[in-house]
Enzyme design. Structure first.
Site, PDB file in Angstrom:
ATOM      1  N   ASP A 120       0.822  -1.210   0.000  1.00 39.53           N
ATOM      2  CA  ASP A 120       0.000   0.000   0.000  1.00 39.53           C
ATOM      3  C   ASP A 120       0.859   1.264   0.000  1.00 39.53           C
ATOM      4  OD1 ASP A 120      -2.474   1.296  -0.043  1.00 39.53           O
ATOM      5  OD2 ASP A 120      -3.301   0.005   1.521  1.00 39.53           O
ATOM      6  N   ASP A 180     -10.234   3.410  -3.471  1.00 41.91           N
ATOM      7  CA  ASP A 180     -10.979   2.224  -3.042  1.00 41.91           C
ATOM      8  C   ASP A 180     -12.377   2.185  -3.653  1.00 41.91           C
ATOM      9  OD1 ASP A 180      -8.809   1.601  -1.514  1.00 41.91           O
ATOM     10  OD2 ASP A 180      -9.717   2.147   0.405  1.00 41.91           O
TER      11      ASP A 180
END
Length: 389
Positions: A120, A180
């Site tokens: 990430d 997201d």
């Protein structure tokens, strides 16, 4: 293809959940359908490293230890994925890998025996510390993975802010292209629309990652769920289920197990994504096509809020030959729907619904059709006469 628990459980994870999930993947037929990865996401570790700098799994959540967990996952015929971050901390505040890349690679892959790393992009160090661009930030872990003595899937979760689709294949096997996903049509439409412009980045060397498959978590109609799965699969995104399998419905399970749609995603001959062939003001584009080992794939996406007929000229797709007829197979109804000559119309496509088709060459079109060209503009006889329509 596989499973990731973040969308359904976020930080509420533990050893039993993942073993239960693996068993459900088998009993529900998802493993047989091709879903072979069971992936941990954030929140599995203690908040502090050891005095020697090592990441430690949370013993309250994973009392048997990570190596025991991956051994059990592997024994069931799955591969196992782990999560990390390129900054100081993960997005949920757990230890990131910046300045610990080699140590963490050893922990993840040699000691814990994971097969995939989702990496990430939270908690980025100050410029006067990192002194490199985003590629260099991810290159640090890519270099550490290169020293592991077996193949590891490196999945970059960079969110597309730095045009990761242009460089991601130099470092990893997939790369997130947007933020997201949300469990609603506007989120799906935004992701599909954004990825419509970068389909050329996907092939066997790596794939645009459109985020997890968000089915069964509320917010989508049945037809929107079909559109979601079709777009992700035919655009060759990784298919990672983000659903609570203990509460999965038969409708959602049927979508996830559509073998004809999965076969396009996993095509061993053609690695490219489908792409829009008719660009207009539609958001996202409605008409898509692409090549496959068994014929030409079409996706018709009704972006309207009402039922609509959807029509197109076959040769608008670059994969279709003029002067030929094509058999039509519906990849959702699993039926042969006759032969298309020059044009095709899908009747009464539901709002935000989808039609997925596989067209195969079925020989020459009938003689004597008028006009002489299905797309008559600039269609000319050898004597210079316009053929017209």
């Amino acid at each position: 293809m596989g499973y990731n628990a973040w969308n359904a459980f976020q930080c509420n994870i533990n050893e039993d959940l993942f073993l239960t999930t693996a068993n459900l993947m088998v009993s529900l037929g998802l493993k047989d359908a091709g879903y072979h990865y069971i992936n941990l996401d954030d929140c599995y570790a203690l908040k502090n490293r050891t005095s020697s700098g090592a990441i430690v799994e949370d013993p309250a959540k994973f009392p048997s230890g990570m190596r025991s967990l991956t051994d059990k996952i592997h024994a069931m015929g799955f591969k196992a994925g782990i999560y990390g971050d390129s900054g100081w901390y993960t997005c949920a505040g757990y230890p990131g890998s910046f300045q610990h890349e080699a140590q963490d690679a050893h922990t993840f892959f040699d000691e814990w025996n994971f097969d995939l790393l989702k990496f990430d992009n939270c908690a980025i160090p100050y410029d006067d510390i990192i002194r490199q661009g985003i590629i260099g930030k991810y290159q640090r872990m890519a270099d550490a993975i290169a020293k592991v003595a077996r193949p590891i899937v490196f999945s970059l979760c960079e969110w597309g802010w730095s045009q990761v689709w242009l460089w991601g294949a130099k470092l990893g096997q997939s790369w997130r292209t947007t933020g997201d996903i949300g469990p609603d049509w506007p989120s799906l439409a935004n992701i599909i629309n954004f990825n419509a412009f970068i389909t050329q980045a996907t092939n066997f060397y790596g794939r645009n990652d459109m985020d997890m498959v968000q089915l069964g978590n509320g917010g989508l109609t049945y037809d929107e769920a079909k559109s979601h799965f079709t777009a992700w699969a035919l655009m060759k995104s990784p298919l990672l289920i983000g659903t609570n399998l203990s509460a999965i419905t038969n409708d959602v399970l049927g979508i996830l197990k559509n073998k004809e749609i999965i076969a396009i995603n996993q095509d061993p001959v053609v690695g490219e994504s489908i792409s829009p062939f008719s660009i207009s003001s539609d958001y996202p584009p409605q008409y898509w096509s692409g090549d496959s080992q068994n014929g030409t794939v079409f996706m018709l996406l009704n972006t309207l809020n009402e039922t609509a007929d959807m029509s197109f000229n076959l040769t608008e797709s670059p994969w279709i030959r003029a002067g030929r007829k094509y058999s039509v197979r519906d990849l959702w109804t699993h039926t042969e729907n006759g032969t298309a000559v020059r044009n095709f119309t899908a009747k009464a496509v539901p709002p935000h619904g989808v039609v997925a088709l596989l067209l195969k060459d079925a020989g020459d079109e009938p003689d004597g059709l008028y006009p002489a060209c299905s797309v008559w503009y600039q269609c000319i006889d050898k004597n210079g006469t316009h053929v017209g329509g």
